[in-house]
Every structure is written in C-alpha cells, then in structure tokens.
Design an enzyme around this catalytic site. Structure first.
Site, PDB file in Angstrom:
ATOM      1  N   SER A  36       0.818  -1.220   0.000  1.00 46.75           N
ATOM      2  CA  SER A  36       0.000   0.000   0.000  1.00 46.75           C
ATOM      3  C   SER A  36       0.850   1.267   0.000  1.00 46.75           C
ATOM      4  O   SER A  36       0.329   2.353  -0.213  1.00 46.75           O
ATOM      5  CB  SER A  36      -0.928   0.008   1.220  1.00 46.75           C
ATOM      6  OG  SER A  36      -0.179  -0.113   2.419  1.00 46.75           O
ATOM      7  N   GLY A  74      -8.218  -2.176   3.888  1.00 47.72           N
ATOM      8  CA  GLY A  74      -7.475  -3.340   3.415  1.00 47.72           C
ATOM      9  C   GLY A  74      -7.999  -4.632   4.023  1.00 47.72           C
ATOM     10  O   GLY A  74      -8.093  -5.655   3.354  1.00 47.72           O
ATOM     11  N   ASN A 127      -4.915 -11.887   3.045  1.00 49.34           N
ATOM     12  CA  ASN A 127      -4.546 -10.843   4.011  1.00 49.34           C
ATOM     13  C   ASN A 127      -3.215 -11.130   4.705  1.00 49.34           C
ATOM     14  O   ASN A 127      -2.675 -10.262   5.383  1.00 49.34           O
ATOM     15  CB  ASN A 127      -5.644 -10.647   5.060  1.00 49.34           C
ATOM     16  CG  ASN A 127      -6.605  -9.528   4.690  1.00 49.34           C
ATOM     17  OD1 ASN A 127      -6.348  -8.751   3.774  1.00 49.34           O
ATOM     18  ND2 ASN A 127      -7.715  -9.435   5.400  1.00 49.34           N
ATOM     19  N   TYR A 128      -2.709 -12.356   4.568  1.00 48.75           N
ATOM     20  CA  TYR A 128      -1.350 -12.654   5.032  1.00 48.75           C
ATOM     21  C   TYR A 128      -0.444 -12.612   3.803  1.00 48.75           C
ATOM     22  O   TYR A 128       0.214 -13.586   3.454  1.00 48.75           O
ATOM     23  CB  TYR A 128      -1.271 -14.034   5.681  1.00 48.75           C
ATOM     24  CG  TYR A 128      -2.028 -14.198   6.988  1.00 48.75           C
ATOM     25  CD1 TYR A 128      -2.595 -13.106   7.650  1.00 48.75           C
ATOM     26  CD2 TYR A 128      -2.150 -15.451   7.583  1.00 48.75           C
ATOM     27  CE1 TYR A 128      -3.275 -13.263   8.851  1.00 48.75           C
ATOM     28  CE2 TYR A 128      -2.823 -15.624   8.782  1.00 48.75           C
ATOM     29  CZ  TYR A 128      -3.395 -14.523   9.404  1.00 48.75           C
ATOM     30  OH  TYR A 128      -4.059 -14.704  10.591  1.00 48.75           O
TER      31      TYR A 128
HETATM   32  C1  LIG Z   1      -0.330  -6.837  13.583  1.00 47.18           C
HETATM   33  C2  LIG Z   1      -1.258  -7.415  12.559  1.00 47.18           C
HETATM   34  C3  LIG Z   1      -2.316  -8.205  12.960  1.00 47.18           C
HETATM   35  C4  LIG Z   1      -3.195  -8.735  12.025  1.00 47.18           C
HETATM   36  N1  LIG Z   1      -4.245  -9.494  12.464  1.00 47.18           N
HETATM   37  C5  LIG Z   1      -5.142  -9.945  11.558  1.00 47.18           C
HETATM   38  C6  LIG Z   1      -6.293 -10.656  11.977  1.00 47.18           C
HETATM   39  O1  LIG Z   1      -6.523 -10.876  13.166  1.00 47.18           O
HETATM   40  N2  LIG Z   1      -7.143 -11.103  11.027  1.00 47.18           N
HETATM   41  C7  LIG Z   1      -6.937 -10.853   9.693  1.00 47.18           C
HETATM   42  O2  LIG Z   1      -7.764 -11.245   8.881  1.00 47.18           O
HETATM   43  N3  LIG Z   1      -5.865 -10.174   9.274  1.00 47.18           N
HETATM   44  C8  LIG Z   1      -4.971  -9.709  10.168  1.00 47.18           C
HETATM   45  N4  LIG Z   1      -3.897  -9.007   9.730  1.00 47.18           N
HETATM   46  C9  LIG Z   1      -3.729  -8.770   8.290  1.00 47.18           C
HETATM   47  C10 LIG Z   1      -4.548  -7.579   7.843  1.00 47.18           C
HETATM   48  O3  LIG Z   1      -5.919  -7.906   7.821  1.00 47.18           O
HETATM   49  C11 LIG Z   1      -4.118  -7.201   6.410  1.00 47.18           C
HETATM   50  O4  LIG Z   1      -2.765  -6.852   6.412  1.00 47.18           O
HETATM   51  C12 LIG Z   1      -4.976  -6.063   5.861  1.00 47.18           C
HETATM   52  O5  LIG Z   1      -4.878  -6.062   4.464  1.00 47.18           O
HETATM   53  C13 LIG Z   1      -4.536  -4.727   6.402  1.00 47.18           C
HETATM   54  O6  LIG Z   1      -5.400  -3.713   6.010  1.00 47.18           O
HETATM   55  P1  LIG Z   1      -4.858  -2.200   6.090  1.00 47.18           P
HETATM   56  O7  LIG Z   1      -5.918  -1.300   5.601  1.00 47.18           O
HETATM   57  O8  LIG Z   1      -4.290  -1.963   7.446  1.00 47.18           O
HETATM   58  O9  LIG Z   1      -3.627  -2.282   5.100  1.00 47.18           O
HETATM   59  P2  LIG Z   1      -3.117  -1.454   3.843  1.00 47.18           P
HETATM   60  O10 LIG Z   1      -1.662  -1.738   3.805  1.00 47.18           O
HETATM   61  O11 LIG Z   1      -3.554  -0.041   3.913  1.00 47.18           O
HETATM   62  O12 LIG Z   1      -3.864  -2.153   2.643  1.00 47.18           O
HETATM   63  C14 LIG Z   1      -3.722  -3.533   2.312  1.00 47.18           C
HETATM   64  C15 LIG Z   1      -4.011  -3.734   0.817  1.00 47.18           C
HETATM   65  O13 LIG Z   1      -5.329  -3.255   0.510  1.00 47.18           O
HETATM   66  C16 LIG Z   1      -5.272  -2.132  -0.382  1.00 47.18           C
HETATM   67  N5  LIG Z   1      -6.219  -1.133   0.117  1.00 47.18           N
HETATM   68  C17 LIG Z   1      -6.142  -0.445   1.272  1.00 47.18           C
HETATM   69  N6  LIG Z   1      -7.206   0.341   1.429  1.00 47.18           N
HETATM   70  C18 LIG Z   1      -7.986   0.157   0.346  1.00 47.18           C
HETATM   71  C19 LIG Z   1      -9.232   0.702  -0.066  1.00 47.18           C
HETATM   72  N7  LIG Z   1      -9.859   1.598   0.685  1.00 47.18           N
HETATM   73  N8  LIG Z   1      -9.763   0.317  -1.249  1.00 47.18           N
HETATM   74  C20 LIG Z   1      -9.112  -0.598  -2.020  1.00 47.18           C
HETATM   75  N9  LIG Z   1      -7.924  -1.158  -1.684  1.00 47.18           N
HETATM   76  C21 LIG Z   1      -7.367  -0.788  -0.508  1.00 47.18           C
HETATM   77  C22 LIG Z   1      -3.835  -1.666  -0.323  1.00 47.18           C
HETATM   78  O14 LIG Z   1      -3.459  -0.988  -1.506  1.00 47.18           O
HETATM   79  C23 LIG Z   1      -3.083  -2.952  -0.103  1.00 47.18           C
HETATM   80  O15 LIG Z   1      -2.963  -3.654  -1.331  1.00 47.18           O
HETATM   81  C24 LIG Z   1      -3.000  -8.473  10.652  1.00 47.18           C
HETATM   82  C25 LIG Z   1      -1.931  -7.675  10.260  1.00 47.18           C
HETATM   83  C26 LIG Z   1      -1.054  -7.157  11.182  1.00 47.18           C
HETATM   84  C27 LIG Z   1       0.091  -6.322  10.726  1.00 47.18           C
END
Ligand SMILES: Cc1cc2nc3c(=O)[nH]c(=O)nc-3n(C[C@H](O)[C@H](O)[C@H](O)COP(=O)(O)OP(=O)(O)OC[C@H]3O[C@@H](n4cnc5c(N)ncnc54)[C@H](O)[C@@H]3O)c2cc1C
Ligand SMILES: *[C@@H]1O[C@H](CO)[C@@H](O)[C@H](O)[C@H]1NC(C)=O
Ligand SMILES: *[C@@H]1O[C@H](CO)[C@@H](O)[C@H](O)[C@H]1NC(C)=O
Ligand SMILES: *[C@@H]1O[C@H](CO)[C@@H](O)[C@H](O)[C@H]1NC(C)=O
Length: 532
Positions: free
Chosen positions: A116, A179, A475-476
């Site tokens: 992202s 995300g 998501n991983y």
């Molecule tokens: C500490 C930690 C704990 C986690 N625990 C869990 C858990 O319990 N369960 C689980 O399922 N996952 C978990 N995850 C994984 C998490 O769900 C994914 O990493 C998720 O994609 C993160 O979303 P974000 O918006 O924070 O990430 P970002 O990095 O902002 O986005 C992730 C992806 O989605 C795209 N994106 C972001 N926003 C949008 C939007 N509005 N429209 C279209 N595309 C978009 C980005 O370009 C990128 O490709 C965890 C991750 C971490 C780091």
C-alpha cells in the site's frame, strides 16, 4: 445469515484538514492537474505532500508498521494525497492516469509486503487517514464505516452505543478497515459469524473513471469481488456498510500453557482433531514458540492453548471437560470479560483504557519491529513426528522472536459455500497456520537469516498442508508464492498465486477485473490481472 435490517443511511464525509500549503514542488504536471481537476484548489493543496514538504516523512511514516519497509532503500512515493473529499480521490486517480503514475491506496498500512505504500515504479499514495467516520445505527444493527478507520475505531464506536453488538473482524486495533475487509478479514467471531467481508451489505466505491458506485450501481459481480478479492485491484473502497452481530454481556477467555516436557506434543496432536468441532462461539487457537528453561537455559517449545468463548466460565468448563479432557482446563485458567474488553485482552493491552482503541500509532507489546508472514491450511491432522520436526525448527536461534499459531476452522465456516465471496477457505479445513516470523534488529545479513528460516520451515511443512493448490490467505500477503511483473501482467503467472489465495474464485475475479478496469490501472505485485 443476515440478521440485520438494511437502513438508508448515507456515508458521511469527514473533514479534518491539515493546514500546510503548496510550496515549490516537483512533478508539476501531476500537481497542476490536481489543482485544475479539483473543484476547490485551496482544499486539495492542503492534503498534498511531496518530499520537499516538512510533513511528508511523518505522513508517510504514520502507517508504516513493519520496519522492513522503512529502510533508506525502500522506494518512496513522489506524492502522498490524504483526501478529505471524494473529489480529491477522483482528481488523484484522473491525474495519475493522465501522467503515467501508479496509485497505491493505503488505509491502515498493515499490508504484510508493504504494497500500500511501496512500489518500484513512480507512484502516488492515496492515504485514506482522513476518511474514517463511523456511523452506528443500533436499531437497525448496521454501521457505515469509512475505509481509513482502524478496527479499534470501529469497535469503540459500536461499544459506545451498544455493548450487545459487535462486528466480526480482526483483533489488532490499528488494522485498517479498508485493506482488512478487502481481503476477507477474520477474528474472534469468525467461526460464529464468518469473515468481516461476509458481513458487508453495501459499499461506496470509486472506479478507475472516477464514478462513485454503490452496491446497486456497481452490480453483484463487482460487489462480490471487492468483498475478499484483495485490496488494490478494482478501485478504491471509500466506505463499507456492515451488518452488526449480537454478543452476550459476558464472555470467557482461557489460556493454558504446556511445554514439550509437559506433553505439549501430545496435546497439540489431540487439539488438531478436537478444535474444529468445538462450539461455533469459540476461537480455539494454539500458539507455539520457543522459551528458555529457567534452570539450565536450554530451549524448549511452549504451546499456548487459548480461546475466547461467547458465554460464562460455568458454561465453558463442562464443554471443555467433555470434549478436551486432556487439557485439564480449570477455573484458574479462565477469566470473564465483555466483548470490547476481549479486544484489548487478545493483544495484551488489557491494562489500557478503552480509548486506546482510537490511538492509531499505539504499538501493542505483541508487535515485532520486523516480520515476515506466511500461511497454510491443514486438512488432516499432522503426525506427532511431523509436529516434532516443526518444534525443533522453532528452537533454532533464528526463530527466537517467532511464533506459529494454529487457528481452528469449523463452525459457520463449514456452512458458507466456497464461492459466496472470493475468500475460498471454508469447509474441509481443520485449521489455518499463521507463521509470524519476527526479529528485532535492523541488519541486512541478519534479516536474511530470518527470511531463510521462514522459507525453510515453509518447505518443511509441504507434506502436511493443503495441496493443489497449497492454499494461502490473501490478508497474510506473501510475495514468495508468486508475483506479477509490474511492467506487464501475465494471467498465467498470476494464476499460480491467484489459485492459492482464491481457488476457483480466481477466474471470476479476473473476469470482474477485466470489466471494471480493462487497462489495469489499479495494480501491484499481487493484484488481479486482466484477461488480456
Ligand atoms: C499486527 C497485525 C495483525 C493482524 N491481524 C489480523 C487478523 O486478526 N485477522 C486478519 O484477517 N488479518 C490480520 N492481519 C492482516 C490484515 O488484515 C491485512 O494486512 C490487511 O490487508 C490490512 O489492512 P490495512 O488497511 O491496514 O492495510 P493497507 O496496507 O492499507 O492495505 C492492504 C491492501 O489493501 C489495499 N487497500 C487499502 N485500502 C484500500 C481501499 N480503501 N480500497 C481498495 N484497496 C485498498 C492496499 O493498496 C493494499 O494492497 C493483521 C496484520 C497485522 C500487521
Ligand atoms: C522510519 O525511519 C525514519 C528515518 O530513519 C525514522 O525517523 C522513523 O522513526 C522510522 N519509523 C519508525 C516507526 O521507526
Ligand atoms: C504426560 O503424559 C504421560 C503419559 O500419558 C503422563 O503419565 C504424564 O503425567 C503427563 N505429564 C504431564 C505433565 O501432564
Ligand atoms: C498514542 O500512542 C502513542 C504511542 O504510545 C503515544 O505517544 C500518544 O501520546 C498516544 N496518543 C494519544 C492521543 O493518546
């Protein structure tokens, strides 16, 4: 499955303006285009950051969690836009297309490969940090939440209005709603209510042409694709309309730890065939990591069995004694709490006030500074010998900050069809493996040791996990399982990792992508390709 009533709230737009101005900047064509396209020049100039802007670094850093992607050789964006209005998003898409820049959308910034906010081509970040309004309608059991909200904000705003309602998403409070839901999203309630994406009933979405679409105007194919097909492939989701689910006033959390000397191997072996059949209102998991013996400093492995349970201790104990007597769960291993308290408890921040859920920069004690994540799905119990091989790898020096967690499947996951949403990992799975390979020091040579450990361990697990395809959770995100060459897109290349993440849903995703974004503007190393 949908228990909530649909209401007709409209998504709201939050205006929280940064007050910085447009200085002399590079990439003038793109920037000039932005100001021309925007209905109101002064408003967009306040949300545009280029490297000469004193706030550029802090805006960029604010959502970098994995410090692997905070090194000096990590490619940086030419421009960051933090829209406060939909027109800012539309202008950014239009001008990026016009001037050949790639757009990366960031909500919470937790992408495990940094996709992202890192790209190997000239790029612009649309950071949705200002799009984070949450509107909860208790009576109709729905909420509209903007993509830039973090899960903690969503949970806090629901709890503020009702302690009897919840949303079935992930645990860590700083995960972005945008995300997370785009990739499915699983958490404490997923065996009872499904993934986060399973509980989305409408969305506000901007496509490559800048059109603002909702469920009705985008059609069911695209609405299906954005609920689990992975972020960054189809367009930009601005907000989701969510179905809220009931939770009891009292929940129970238990934790039981056993080392190898305390028969951890036998217990984990047993757990594999028991956990899947525990009640839907449970979240059975076992975390494995190495510890040093306090006596002689030798290493052993500890297996930490835990679960949340939607009910009281008195209700839980007989279930566990009946179904998993070997664990010898006792009252002392259990504690009762409310739903919202369990969110804090699960990430080790139970001593903080609930308001910590609103803090976007608060790192929980469970966060490693550097990490590499992988996932697997298990369909048959792994033999004790197979588990022993995994445990011995965990005692290697390179795994000192690493944990491996098994999350039981079953419950409603067995009853939702594989093609209901793009997330295909439903019936037939005993559990999912989460490899959380972490380390503490920023040293290139050292980090290679940890990455190698992750890859060797993943290879070792091959015979024990799902095959053809070897499934993985989007998501991983893990670029080791394949990636697009970002200069062009090859369907053949993408179908390898695509089938791991989506199984047979991949081809439908490609079809939707080809229709909504035929020129493949929204792309990254693991975005859904077009057919051509
Ligand atoms: C500490 C930690 C704990 C986690 N625990 C869990 C858990 O319990 N369960 C689980 O399922 N996952 C978990 N995850 C994984 C998490 O769900 C994914 O990493 C998720 O994609 C993160 O979303 P974000 O918006 O924070 O990430 P970002 O990095 O902002 O986005 C992730 C992806 O989605 C795209 N994106 C972001 N926003 C949008 C939007 N509005 N429209 C279209 N595309 C978009 C980005 O370009 C990128 O490709 C965890 C991750 C971490 C780091
Ligand atoms: C990222 O790196 C920058 C520059 O070295 C540093 O100032 C910043 O504190 C780092 N971010 C984090 C979260 O450590
Ligand atoms: C481990 O298992 C053995 C044999 O099943 C049993 O005798 C022993 O008491 C167990 N040890 C612990 C610590 O539970
Ligand atoms: C959020 O957490 C950070 C990091 O612990 C802290 O420095 C900051 O003061 C907190 N912000 C608020 C508003 O409490």
């Amino acid at each position: 499955m949908k228990s909530c009533l649909c209401s007709m709230l409209t998504p709201l737009v939050l205006a929280a303006l940064f007050s910085f101005s447009f200085a002399a900047l590079p990439h003038q064509d793109f920037l000039r285009c932005l100001s021309l396209r925007s209905d109101d020049y002064s408003s967009i100039s306040k949300v545009v950051f280029t490297p000469t802007n004193p706030s550029y670094e802090s805006v960029l850093d604010a959502s970098i969690w994995n410090l692997r992607f905070n090194s000096t050789d990590t490619p940086k964006p030419l421009v960051i836009v933090t829209p406060t209005k939909i027109s800012h998003v539309q202008a950014t898409i239009y001008c990026s297309r016009k001037h050949g820049l790639q757009t990366r959308t960031r909500s919470g910034g937790h992408d495990y490969e940094g996709l992202s906010f890192v790209a190997k081509v000239p790029f612009v970040i649309v950071d949705l940090v200002n799009f984070r309004a949450v509107e909860v309608d208790v009576e109709n059991r729905v909420a509209w939440v903007q993509s830039g909200a973090i899960l903690g904000e969503l949970y806090y705003r629901i709890a503020e209005k009702s302690r009897a309602l919840a949303f079935p998403g992930g645990i860590f409070h700083t995960i972005g709603v945008g995300g997370h839901i785009s990739g499915g999203g699983f958490g404490l309630l997923f065996r009872k209510y499904g993934t986060a994406a399973d509980n989305v009933i409408d969305a506000q979405f901007i496509d490559v042409e800048g059109r603002i679409l909702d469920r009705k105007s985008m059609g069911e194919d695209l609405f299906w694709a954005i609920r689990g097909g992975g972020g960054g492939s189809f367009g930009i989701v601005l907000a989701w309309k969510l179905c809220l689910v009931p939770v009891p006033a009292t929940l129970t959390e238990f934790t039981v730890s056993r080392t190898l000397e305390q028969n951890a191997t036998e217990l984990v072996h047993r757990w594999q065939s028991i956990a899947h059949d525990l009640p839907d209102g449970m979240y059975p998991n076992v975390a494995l990591r190495s510890i040093k013996s306090t006596q002689d400093g030798t290493k052993t492995v500890v297996a930490i069995f835990s679960s949340l349970f939607l009910g009281t201790i008195d209700e839980l104990l007989p279930i566990m004694h009946n179904q998993f007597p070997e664990l010898e769960l006792s009252r002392q291993n259990c504690r009762e709490m409310s739903w919202i308290e369990s969110i804090l408890y699960e990430t080790g921040i139970q001593n903080q006030p609930l308001e910590i859920l609103l803090n976007r920069t608060f790192r929980t004690p469970l966060d490693n500074p550097f990490y590499k994540i992988k996932s697997d799905y298990v369909k048959e119990p792994i033999s004790e010998a197979g588990l022993k091989g995994l445990f011995s790898r965990l005692t290697e020096e390179a795994a000192a900050s690493t944990s491996i967690v098994f999350f039981a499947y079953g419950g409603i996951m067995d009853r939702i069809p594989e093609d209901a949403t793009p997330f295909p990992h439903r019936t037939g799975n005993l559990y999912k493996i989460f490899y959380n390979v972490g380390w503490q020091e920023e040293n290139k040579v050292n980090s290679q040791i940890y990455l190698d450990w992750a890859r060797r361990t993943y290879d070792y697990m091959t015979p024990f996990v799902s095959k053809s395809p070897r499934e993985a959770y989007i998501n991983y995100r893990d670029l080791d399982i394949g990636s697009n060459n970002i200069g062009y897109t090859s369907y053949a290349q993408a179908s390898i990792w695509g089938h791991k993440y989506f199984k047979d849903n991949f081809d439908r995703l490609v079809h939707v992508k080809t229709t909504i974004d035929p020129d493949n503007f929204f792309k990254h190393e693991q975005s859904i390709p077009t057919l051509y």
